[in-house]
Design a protein around this motif. Sequence first.
Motif, PDB file in Angstrom:
ATOM      1  N   ASN A  73       9.080  -0.953  27.685  1.00 50.73           N
ATOM      2  CA  ASN A  73       9.499  -0.348  26.426  1.00 50.73           C
ATOM      3  C   ASN A  73       8.390   0.539  25.882  1.00 50.73           C
ATOM      4  OD1 ASN A  73      10.178   0.253  23.788  1.00 50.73           O
ATOM      5  ND2 ASN A  73      11.046  -1.767  23.346  1.00 50.73           N
ATOM      6  N   PHE A  75       7.758   1.563  23.133  1.00 47.54           N
ATOM      7  CA  PHE A  75       7.225   1.079  21.852  1.00 47.54           C
ATOM      8  C   PHE A  75       5.922   0.323  22.112  1.00 47.54           C
ATOM      9  CE2 PHE A  75       7.069  -0.527  17.616  1.00 47.54           C
ATOM     10  CZ  PHE A  75       6.629  -1.840  17.726  1.00 47.54           C
ATOM     11  N   PHE A  76       5.950  -0.590  23.075  1.00 50.97           N
ATOM     12  CA  PHE A  76       4.758  -1.398  23.347  1.00 50.97           C
ATOM     13  C   PHE A  76       3.687  -0.594  24.079  1.00 50.97           C
ATOM     14  CE2 PHE A  76       6.298  -5.097  21.483  1.00 50.97           C
ATOM     15  CZ  PHE A  76       7.621  -5.269  21.821  1.00 50.97           C
ATOM     16  N   ARG A 148       4.900  -8.946  15.636  1.00 51.63           N
ATOM     17  CA  ARG A 148       5.747 -10.133  15.449  1.00 51.63           C
ATOM     18  C   ARG A 148       4.875 -11.329  15.057  1.00 51.63           C
ATOM     19  NH1 ARG A 148       9.516  -9.904  20.958  1.00 51.63           N
ATOM     20  NH2 ARG A 148      10.329  -7.792  20.646  1.00 51.63           N
ATOM     21  N   SER A 192      10.906  -9.786  14.255  1.00 42.58           N
ATOM     22  CA  SER A 192      11.371  -8.461  13.803  1.00 42.58           C
ATOM     23  C   SER A 192      12.897  -8.418  13.693  1.00 42.58           C
ATOM     24  CB  SER A 192      10.874  -7.365  14.743  1.00 42.58           C
ATOM     25  OG  SER A 192      10.899  -7.797  16.072  1.00 42.58           O
ATOM     26  N   PHE A 218      16.528  -6.486  22.837  1.00 38.52           N
ATOM     27  CA  PHE A 218      15.954  -5.163  22.568  1.00 38.52           C
ATOM     28  C   PHE A 218      15.971  -4.336  23.862  1.00 38.52           C
ATOM     29  CE2 PHE A 218      14.756  -5.388  18.268  1.00 38.52           C
ATOM     30  CZ  PHE A 218      14.151  -6.600  17.983  1.00 38.52           C
ATOM     31  N   GLY A 240      19.055  -2.376  16.749  1.00 39.17           N
ATOM     32  CA  GLY A 240      17.786  -3.076  16.513  1.00 39.17           C
ATOM     33  C   GLY A 240      16.578  -2.281  16.960  1.00 39.17           C
ATOM     34  N   ASN A 241      16.744  -1.429  17.958  1.00 39.60           N
ATOM     35  CA  ASN A 241      15.673  -0.489  18.352  1.00 39.60           C
ATOM     36  C   ASN A 241      16.286   0.713  19.056  1.00 39.60           C
ATOM     37  OD1 ASN A 241      16.275  -1.377  20.928  1.00 39.60           O
ATOM     38  ND2 ASN A 241      14.178  -1.848  21.490  1.00 39.60           N
ATOM     39  N   PHE A 268      15.622   2.199  15.789  1.00 42.22           N
ATOM     40  CA  PHE A 268      14.444   1.673  15.075  1.00 42.22           C
ATOM     41  C   PHE A 268      13.272   1.781  16.042  1.00 42.22           C
ATOM     42  CE2 PHE A 268      13.983  -0.843  11.076  1.00 42.22           C
ATOM     43  CZ  PHE A 268      12.620  -1.064  11.100  1.00 42.22           C
ATOM     44  N   ASP A 269      12.172   2.308  15.657  1.00 42.13           N
ATOM     45  CA  ASP A 269      10.903   2.504  16.373  1.00 42.13           C
ATOM     46  C   ASP A 269      10.482   3.970  16.413  1.00 42.13           C
ATOM     47  OD1 ASP A 269      11.033  -0.175  16.954  1.00 42.13           O
ATOM     48  OD2 ASP A 269      11.351   0.027  19.106  1.00 42.13           O
ATOM     49  N   GLN A 286       7.944   3.622  13.528  1.00 38.98           N
ATOM     50  CA  GLN A 286       6.884   2.623  13.386  1.00 38.98           C
ATOM     51  C   GLN A 286       5.590   3.278  13.869  1.00 38.98           C
ATOM     52  OE1 GLN A 286       7.362  -1.584  13.879  1.00 38.98           O
ATOM     53  NE2 GLN A 286       9.250  -1.317  15.038  1.00 38.98           N
TER      54      GLN A 286
END
Length: 331
Positions: A73, A75-76, A148, A192, A218, A240-241, A268-269, A286
């Motif tokens: 992901n 995001f991470f 988280r 989250s 997610f 959710g993302n 989301f993100d 984010q």
Amino acid sequence: MGKHSIKEVAKKAGVSISTVSRVLNNSAPVSEKLRRKVEKAIEELGYYPSHLAKSLRKGETGTIGFILPDITNPFFANIVRGAEDYLRNEGYNLILCNSDQNQMQEIELLKVLISKNIDGLLFTGTGSSNPLLLEKIQHGLKVVFLDRIIQGINSSYVIIDNKKGMNLLLDYLIGKGHKNFVFINGNKETFSARIRYETFVKRIRTENLKFKHYFTEFSYEAGYSKAKKLKELPDVILCGNDLIAYGVIDALEEKGYKVPEDVSVTGFDDIPFSKHFKPPLTTVYQPMYEMGKKAAELLLKIIKGEKLINKGVILSPQLIIRESTKEMVNK
Ligand code: RIB
């Protein structure tokens, strides 16, 4: 103990701090020419890396562990980038572990990192509790929760204001006349997903609007399969993302629907691809890189025993409006 800093060695050798750090830690390949330059500067300055001296004296390793739930992901990946850039500049190495959103794997990885005598741990958990982590913290392991929080475990953290992010999105959608909501959320056991769920339900009930909510995962696949099964279309599908939103949009378009003409969709993100998606995704940004950097900074302060002004850091999200949402005609 060196009377000079890593910065002075870099300056004298005419290289970057990270090159000096790589030479000292053998953490990545360095050309023979650069290595010789660094070693010459170290000799001329009589430099002895302070953290190395401390390692020898205090048994520290200059290594930080990071357990996260999904390395695929973005995001991470962006969070890791922020953490690693900061840590490298401070002369620390990062050991990255992917738990695959699987708590048994997370526990095994924690054992591996403990066996490597890490100096501290950045931790994005898979779920709502982790008894081994609690025990290790009680025995002195330095931990910062990233993104988280795990309820019941008292530790420093860096998160975003999820309530603010969800309410910014709902202010916008309600303001555009959306009255019928479906929320395809992430993993139920995560901090989250739960806080976004609680914020969403409280606000929609306050506004006396229609809604359905589903905890899924997610992931793109979770969004795709849930959207395929939807029997009727709401005004808007919140996701959710961003990965869930990509799967939802693809599934809807395979069913012959158009986004946003037939239904608005939000994420989301705000991972980097979302501005290029078709249609570009309305989402909540984010500050990923900053979350990683702040968490690494906080963890090193704790390792060095510095007094903390705040145990936790809460960063602010932003609403990003693009083309996957519309103004409802009969507002
Ligand atoms: O994309 C992964 C999601 O789970 C993000 O929204 C983040 O907050 C994480 O908890």
